[in-house]
Enzyme design. Structure first.
Site, PDB file in Angstrom:
ATOM      1  N   ASP A  39       0.285  -7.677   1.548  1.00 53.41           N
ATOM      2  CA  ASP A  39       0.679  -6.261   1.615  1.00 53.41           C
ATOM      3  C   ASP A  39       2.196  -6.107   1.605  1.00 53.41           C
ATOM      4  O   ASP A  39       2.754  -5.287   2.321  1.00 53.41           O
ATOM      5  CB  ASP A  39       0.080  -5.586   2.858  1.00 53.41           C
ATOM      6  CG  ASP A  39       0.154  -4.063   2.788  1.00 53.41           C
ATOM      7  OD1 ASP A  39       0.234  -3.532   1.666  1.00 53.41           O
ATOM      8  OD2 ASP A  39       0.176  -3.407   3.844  1.00 53.41           O
ATOM      9  N   LEU A  81      -7.456 -24.741  -0.228  1.00 51.38           N
ATOM     10  CA  LEU A  81      -8.156 -25.930   0.247  1.00 51.38           C
ATOM     11  C   LEU A  81      -9.570 -26.011  -0.300  1.00 51.38           C
ATOM     12  O   LEU A  81     -10.058 -27.079  -0.633  1.00 51.38           O
ATOM     13  CB  LEU A  81      -8.175 -25.928   1.776  1.00 51.38           C
ATOM     14  CG  LEU A  81      -8.749 -27.152   2.478  1.00 51.38           C
ATOM     15  CD1 LEU A  81      -8.023 -28.425   2.052  1.00 51.38           C
ATOM     16  CD2 LEU A  81      -8.657 -26.972   3.997  1.00 51.38           C
ATOM     17  N   GLY A  82     -10.260 -24.873  -0.365  1.00 49.99           N
ATOM     18  CA  GLY A  82     -11.611 -24.865  -0.922  1.00 49.99           C
ATOM     19  C   GLY A  82     -12.706 -25.105   0.089  1.00 49.99           C
ATOM     20  O   GLY A  82     -13.672 -25.824  -0.194  1.00 49.99           O
ATOM     21  N   VAL A  83     -12.577 -24.511   1.288  1.00 48.67           N
ATOM     22  CA  VAL A  83     -13.621 -24.634   2.308  1.00 48.67           C
ATOM     23  C   VAL A  83     -13.926 -23.254   2.900  1.00 48.67           C
ATOM     24  O   VAL A  83     -13.089 -22.360   2.861  1.00 48.67           O
ATOM     25  CB  VAL A  83     -13.212 -25.582   3.464  1.00 48.67           C
ATOM     26  CG1 VAL A  83     -13.046 -27.002   2.971  1.00 48.67           C
ATOM     27  CG2 VAL A  83     -11.940 -25.087   4.150  1.00 48.67           C
ATOM     28  N   GLY A 119       3.522   6.799   7.724  1.00 46.90           N
ATOM     29  CA  GLY A 119       4.943   6.953   7.413  1.00 46.90           C
ATOM     30  C   GLY A 119       5.783   5.809   7.943  1.00 46.90           C
ATOM     31  O   GLY A 119       6.895   5.573   7.487  1.00 46.90           O
ATOM     32  N   ASN A 120       5.238   5.082   8.951  1.00 43.79           N
ATOM     33  CA  ASN A 120       5.931   3.895   9.482  1.00 43.79           C
ATOM     34  C   ASN A 120       5.742   2.668   8.601  1.00 43.79           C
ATOM     35  O   ASN A 120       6.501   1.705   8.681  1.00 43.79           O
ATOM     36  CB  ASN A 120       5.421   3.544  10.884  1.00 43.79           C
ATOM     37  CG  ASN A 120       6.161   4.285  11.980  1.00 43.79           C
ATOM     38  OD1 ASN A 120       5.585   5.086  12.697  1.00 43.79           O
ATOM     39  ND2 ASN A 120       7.452   3.996  12.115  1.00 43.79           N
ATOM     40  N   SER A 121       4.697   2.658   7.780  1.00 42.33           N
ATOM     41  CA  SER A 121       4.357   1.478   6.987  1.00 42.33           C
ATOM     42  C   SER A 121       5.539   1.003   6.149  1.00 42.33           C
ATOM     43  O   SER A 121       6.191   1.797   5.451  1.00 42.33           O
ATOM     44  CB  SER A 121       3.178   1.786   6.066  1.00 42.33           C
ATOM     45  OG  SER A 121       2.004   2.006   6.796  1.00 42.33           O
ATOM     46  N   ILE A 177     -14.908 -21.736   6.609  1.00 34.36           N
ATOM     47  CA  ILE A 177     -14.759 -22.219   7.979  1.00 34.36           C
ATOM     48  C   ILE A 177     -15.232 -21.179   8.978  1.00 34.36           C
ATOM     49  O   ILE A 177     -15.408 -20.009   8.653  1.00 34.36           O
ATOM     50  CB  ILE A 177     -13.287 -22.586   8.286  1.00 34.36           C
ATOM     51  CG1 ILE A 177     -12.374 -21.369   8.033  1.00 34.36           C
ATOM     52  CG2 ILE A 177     -12.847 -23.802   7.500  1.00 34.36           C
ATOM     53  CD1 ILE A 177     -10.936 -21.573   8.445  1.00 34.36           C
ATOM     54  N   HIS A 216       0.813  -1.221   0.000  1.00 41.58           N
ATOM     55  CA  HIS A 216       0.000   0.000   0.000  1.00 41.58           C
ATOM     56  C   HIS A 216       0.849   1.274   0.000  1.00 41.58           C
ATOM     57  O   HIS A 216       0.339   2.358  -0.289  1.00 41.58           O
ATOM     58  CB  HIS A 216      -0.985  -0.003   1.185  1.00 41.58           C
ATOM     59  CG  HIS A 216      -0.376   0.296   2.516  1.00 41.58           C
ATOM     60  ND1 HIS A 216      -0.037  -0.700   3.425  1.00 41.58           N
ATOM     61  CD2 HIS A 216      -0.055   1.462   3.123  1.00 41.58           C
ATOM     62  CE1 HIS A 216       0.456  -0.144   4.509  1.00 41.58           C
ATOM     63  NE2 HIS A 216       0.456   1.169   4.349  1.00 41.58           N
TER      64      HIS A 216
END
Length: 379
Positions: A49, A177-179, A120-122, A181, A19
């Protein structure tokens, strides 16, 4: 726009947040010796990210990397960044928690700290007391837009794995995996005969998915995945995402109160469409035992939810067991106490057979996806 980053190799590779550089026309890296160099974006990964940059320089000082897995809650950590443009600002705090899952950020087990992180820390490094980078400062939770003691960092192992994939393949591959949960609550644990809540409860198995082909069923509780214990449902997505695609995996599930071992092969994670919910039909059949009115599912609602055969739509509720258990008007009850609901008549029969005083699991389909609830049957 201003963010932070750190050098991971002497020939100019730099880690930062996606970002920070997203939609940027030009990226200028300012080093601590006041040199300014234009950076190229080697690749980015929106899910984690993470962004990998490259500047044209040699023999650069490199940040020493540590192991976030060895961090302990309460351990002191230090962040360096440029909050509000104040270059090379250091802030300190402790590790508040590990393995945090954030909304829409399921594939990163974040390190939570109380280190002061501000705009600014990102993208800046999070150090342990040995001066090793253990995380990439990514975001905060705030009601005001300013720091409120809840800061989150991407574990360095996750960031470096993403960077390595970007560098070698040009994109990031994650296991799928396709679930769908959810967490196992105390009430659901009781209804499944579990001594304590744990694991990830499967509320939906996507067709033709690795889970479907591997034998995972709706109502299974995933207890272990690839030898790693699943304590909460939030533990599972990072484990699955970091597991190599195409690899055979052992999965331990609880089914019908008994543990079972399954073997499946993971696929590659891709974007999934979200279901759309329509209104339920008007005609209903009342069930006084649970305090709920139901009808057969209208074709419009069945199509919107991509439902198969069976199920009943909730059209009315009073202050009874169903409402207390979390049932809402507009829900579609798909499964009751481990049995697929065929129609309104079948639902009434299942409710009448349910043991008085027991908590039974009920699978409902609603906006946002399927959800298991526990309903206490009145005596």
């Amino acid at each position: 726009s201003l963010g932070s980053g750190f050098i991971i190799s002497g020939d100019g590779y730099i880690l930062t947040n996606n970002h920070v550089v997203k939609d940027a026309e030009e990226i200028v890296v300012r080093l601590s010796d006041r040199r300014e160099l234009v950076a190229a974006v080697i690749g980015t990964d929106e899910r984690s990210d993470v962004a990998l940059l490259k500047i044209d320089a040699q023999d650069l000082p490199v940040a020493q990397l540590g192991k976030s897995e060895q961090l302990k809650v309460g351990e002191w950590v230090l962040a360096i960044g440029s909050p509000f443009g104040f270059d090379r600002t250091a802030t300190a705090g402790i590790v508040s928690a590990k393995g945090r899952a954030l909304p829409r950020e399921n594939y990163v087990p974040f390190i939570q700290t109380d280190v002061a992180i501000n705009p600014g820390n990102s993208g800046g490094p999070l150090f342990n007391m040995d001066g090793e980078v253990v995380g990439v400062n990514s975001q905060i939770f705030s009601r005001t837009g300013g720091y409120m003691g809840l800061s989150f960092a991407i574990p360095i192992e996750v960031a470096m794995d993403v960077a390595a994939q970007i560098k070698t393949k040009g994109h990031v591959t994650r296991g799928w995996l396709g679930v769908l949960i959810q967490d196992v609550t105390r009430e659901l644990a009781e209804s499944f005969g579990m001594k304590k809540p744990m694991g990830a409860l499967v509320s939906k198995v996507l067709p033709d998915s690795p889970a479907s082909k591997g034998g995972i069923q709706v109502g299974d509780v995933i207890l272990e995945f690839n030898g790693r214990e699943v304590v909460n449902s939030s533990n599972l997505p990072p484990i699955v995402g970091s597991t190599p695609v195409g690899q055979a995996i052992a999965v331990k599930v609880l089914r019908g109160g008994k543990p079972q071992m399954l073997t499946l092969t993971l696929g590659e994670l891709k974007e999934q469409d979200k279901p759309v919910v329509a209104d339920a039909g008007p005609k209903s059949t009342a069930n006084s035992r649970l305090g709920v009115g139901v009808s057969d599912v209208p074709s419009e609602l069945r199509s919107a939810l991509e439902l198969g055969e069976g199920g009943v739509a909730v059209t009315a509720l009073d202050d009874g067991a169903a409402a207390k258990g979390g049932i809402r008007k507009g829900d579609v009850i798909v499964m009751f106490n481990g049995t697929r609901v065929k129609n309104s008549k079948h639902f009434g029969e299942l409710v009448e057979k349910a043991p008085a005083g027991a908590a039974v699991p009920v699978l409902v389909q609603r906006e946002g996806g399927p959800t298991f609830l526990a309903i206490k049957i009145p005596k």
